[in-house]
Design a protein around this motif. Structure first.
Motif, short mmCIF file in Angstrom:
data_model
loop_
_atom_site.label_atom_id
_atom_site.label_comp_id
_atom_site.label_asym_id
_atom_site.label_seq_id
_atom_site.Cartn_x
_atom_site.Cartn_y
_atom_site.Cartn_z
N PHE A 212 0.73 3.54 -11.28
CA PHE A 212 1.79 2.51 -11.36
C PHE A 212 1.38 1.24 -10.63
CE2 PHE A 212 4.20 6.15 -12.77
CZ PHE A 212 5.07 5.60 -13.71
N GLY A 213 0.10 1.16 -10.25
CA GLY A 213 -0.44 -0.11 -9.78
C GLY A 213 -0.38 -0.37 -8.30
N VAL A 214 -0.15 0.65 -7.48
CA VAL A 214 -0.16 0.41 -6.04
C VAL A 214 -1.49 0.87 -5.45
CG1 VAL A 214 0.81 2.64 -5.27
CG2 VAL A 214 1.23 0.58 -3.93
N ASP A 215 -1.96 0.16 -4.45
CA ASP A 215 -3.23 0.48 -3.81
C ASP A 215 -3.04 1.64 -2.83
OD1 ASP A 215 -5.88 0.34 -3.12
OD2 ASP A 215 -5.64 -1.35 -1.75
N VAL A 216 -4.01 2.57 -2.83
CA VAL A 216 -4.03 3.68 -1.87
C VAL A 216 -5.37 3.58 -1.15
CG1 VAL A 216 -3.65 6.15 -1.54
CG2 VAL A 216 -2.71 5.02 -3.58
N ILE B 229 0.83 -1.20 0.00
CA ILE B 229 0.00 0.00 0.00
C ILE B 229 0.87 1.26 0.00
CG2 ILE B 229 -1.92 -1.12 1.18
CD1 ILE B 229 -1.05 0.38 3.74
N LEU B 230 0.27 2.34 -0.44
CA LEU B 230 0.90 3.66 -0.40
C LEU B 230 0.17 4.49 0.64
CD1 LEU B 230 2.69 5.97 -1.62
CD2 LEU B 230 0.85 6.33 -3.28
N SER B 231 0.93 5.12 1.53
CA SER B 231 0.36 6.01 2.54
C SER B 231 0.72 7.45 2.20
CB SER B 231 0.90 5.66 3.94
OG SER B 231 0.53 6.66 4.88
N THR B 232 -0.29 8.26 1.90
CA THR B 232 -0.04 9.66 1.54
C THR B 232 -1.24 10.52 1.91
OG1 THR B 232 0.64 11.17 -0.23
CG2 THR B 232 -0.93 9.42 -0.81
#
Length: 234
Positions: free
Chosen positions: A62-66, A47-50
């Protein structure tokens, strides 16, 4: 053992403005980490944390889950990484209904780590049975050659027990020492939740990455170095 990979990326970088979405050899800096992390065979969930919508969109492209938006109060200069990870684990476990045993931190400011580095770190962590593990690189400059100022003279910061005068020594005479390179951090979720720590100094393993292309981007000069490396390895 369920493994969660977390890529933290915020918008408020001061050293290099909008660093995480800045183009590095044709791709946003953030993308370099996403691409390799997705190749990991051991991370169960990435996962991406932002807190930033632009960063979130770049990540998704680019295919990462948020799966959630990080609160603004956890995106400041003084926010510590354990706070970000504790928020991430709390949110994702509510969303997934799964308890994650291990957290892998992948900072986008270290663009040239490879999937094999990630999986080697995880394997070593699970086999060595420490609370945490970090990747390290050999430090070429001996800390015994570091000095503080005492009025008009130099004073060594660290005494070297085998010599009364470190000025008389060659670099090769000092023992090998290592520094964190920021590439991969692996930790037990239990450690993070109980002690609010990413690394347990009393139970920390390591993976040595002596890769000449390791760079941690904090300044504009670091970014220029990364550009040169990217051209060389592409």
């Amino acid at each position: 053992m369920k493994i969660l990979g977390v890529i933290p990326a915020r918008a408020g970088s001061k050293g290099v403005p909008q660093k995480n979405t800045k183009m590095l050899s044709g791709k946003p800096l953030l993308a370099w980490t996403i691409i390799e992390a997705k190749k990991s065979r051991l991370i169960d969930r990435l996962i991406l944390s932002t807190e930033d919508k632009k960063i979130a969109e770049v990540g998704k492209s680019f295919g990462v889950d948020v799966p959630f938006e990080r609160p603004k109060e956890l995106a400041g200069d003084k926010t510590h990484t354990p706070e970000i990870l504790m928020h991430a684990i709390k949110e994702i476990e509510k969303i997934d209904g799964i308890i994650y045993d291990i957290i892998v931190l992948l900072q986008p400011t270290v663009p040239f780590r490879q999937a094999e580095h990630i999986d080697k770190a995880i394997k070593k962590f699970t086999s060595d049975k420490f609370d945490s593990l970090i990747t390290i690189t050999k430090q070429e400059y001996p800390p015994w050659w570091m000095f503080k100022l005492d009025k008009k003279k130099l004073c060594t910061v660290f005494e070297y027990e085998k010599s009364s005068n470190v000025f008389n020594m060659e670099r090769q005479e000092f023992p090998s020492i290592y520094k964190p390179n920021g590439s991969v951090y692996v930790t037990k979720t239990a450690l993070l939740q109980k002690n609010r720590q990413l690394v347990n100094p009393d139970s920390c393993g390591f993976l040595i990455i002596n890769d000449e292309f390791q760079v941690n981007i904090d300044t504009p000069l670091d970014f220029e170095v990364a550009e040169a490396i990217a051209k060389r390895i592409s």
